[in-house]
Design a protein around this motif. Structure first.
Motif, PDB file in Angstrom:
ATOM      1  N   LYS A 161      -2.950  32.770   5.144  1.00 31.26           N
ATOM      2  CA  LYS A 161      -3.619  31.582   4.606  1.00 31.26           C
ATOM      3  C   LYS A 161      -2.603  30.694   3.895  1.00 31.26           C
ATOM      4  N   GLU A 162      -2.930  29.412   3.784  1.00 30.80           N
ATOM      5  CA  GLU A 162      -2.120  28.516   2.956  1.00 30.80           C
ATOM      6  C   GLU A 162      -2.563  28.681   1.510  1.00 30.80           C
TER       7      GLU A 162
ATOM      8  N   ILE B 203       3.711  24.187  -5.061  1.00 35.93           N
ATOM      9  CA  ILE B 203       4.165  24.258  -3.682  1.00 35.93           C
ATOM     10  C   ILE B 203       3.072  24.935  -2.858  1.00 35.93           C
ATOM     11  N   THR B 204       3.060  24.676  -1.575  1.00 40.42           N
ATOM     12  CA  THR B 204       2.112  25.329  -0.681  1.00 40.42           C
ATOM     13  C   THR B 204       2.887  26.198   0.296  1.00 40.42           C
ATOM     14  N   ILE B 205       2.476  27.456   0.382  1.00 40.00           N
ATOM     15  CA  ILE B 205       3.110  28.391   1.306  1.00 40.00           C
ATOM     16  C   ILE B 205       2.061  28.938   2.268  1.00 40.00           C
ATOM     17  N   LYS B 206       2.510  29.434   3.394  1.00 36.21           N
ATOM     18  CA  LYS B 206       1.639  30.159   4.331  1.00 36.21           C
ATOM     19  C   LYS B 206       1.978  31.626   4.161  1.00 36.21           C
ATOM     20  N   THR B 207       1.014  32.416   3.713  1.00 38.03           N
ATOM     21  CA  THR B 207       1.260  33.836   3.463  1.00 38.03           C
ATOM     22  C   THR B 207       1.459  34.594   4.776  1.00 38.03           C
TER      23      THR B 207
ATOM     24  N   MET C 121      10.490  36.259   8.103  1.00 37.25           N
ATOM     25  CA  MET C 121      11.055  35.547   6.974  1.00 37.25           C
ATOM     26  C   MET C 121       9.994  35.428   5.873  1.00 37.25           C
ATOM     27  N   SER C 122      10.422  35.602   4.674  1.00 39.16           N
ATOM     28  CA  SER C 122       9.523  35.455   3.530  1.00 39.16           C
ATOM     29  C   SER C 122       9.043  34.011   3.417  1.00 39.16           C
ATOM     30  N   PRO C 123       7.755  33.821   3.096  1.00 35.92           N
ATOM     31  CA  PRO C 123       7.252  32.457   2.903  1.00 35.92           C
ATOM     32  C   PRO C 123       7.985  31.705   1.784  1.00 35.92           C
ATOM     33  N   LEU C 124       8.589  32.451   0.877  1.00 29.72           N
ATOM     34  CA  LEU C 124       9.306  31.811  -0.228  1.00 29.72           C
ATOM     35  C   LEU C 124      10.721  31.400   0.160  1.00 29.72           C
ATOM     36  N   ALA C 125      11.171  31.821   1.350  1.00 29.00           N
ATOM     37  CA  ALA C 125      12.519  31.482   1.814  1.00 29.00           C
ATOM     38  C   ALA C 125      12.517  30.349   2.833  1.00 29.00           C
ATOM     39  N   VAL C 126      11.356  29.811   3.134  1.00 28.02           N
ATOM     40  CA  VAL C 126      11.242  28.732   4.113  1.00 28.02           C
ATOM     41  C   VAL C 126      11.963  27.485   3.586  1.00 28.02           C
TER      42      VAL C 126
END
Length: 72
Positions: free
Chosen positions: A41-42, A62-66, A1-6
């Protein structure tokens, strides 16, 4: 899943990434270039909602995990 779709990230079609890790994204430097060497990484993204369903026009962080690696 894309980190942007979480769930909880709340990005929609038309939203714009303004910065990656505090570094500006523009016509000369893409988000992809800013994400080089940041696998698994975050990372903080500054985004602005521009889609039809935008509730706020103000930029937000926003913070994502790549991803560990790029997938096709």
């Amino acid at each position: 899943m894309s980190p942007l779709a979480v769930p909880g990230i709340n990005l929609n079609k038309g939203d714009e990434i303004l910065a990656v890790g505090g570094e500006t994204v523009d016509a000369n430097v893409s988000p992809y270039e800013r994400l080089v060497h940041l696998a698994d990484k975050e990372v903080q993204l500054t985004v602005q909602s521009r889609g039809r369903n935008a509730t706020s026009r103000s930029p937000r962080t926003i913070t994502i995990k790549t991803l560990t690696e790029e997938t096709s």
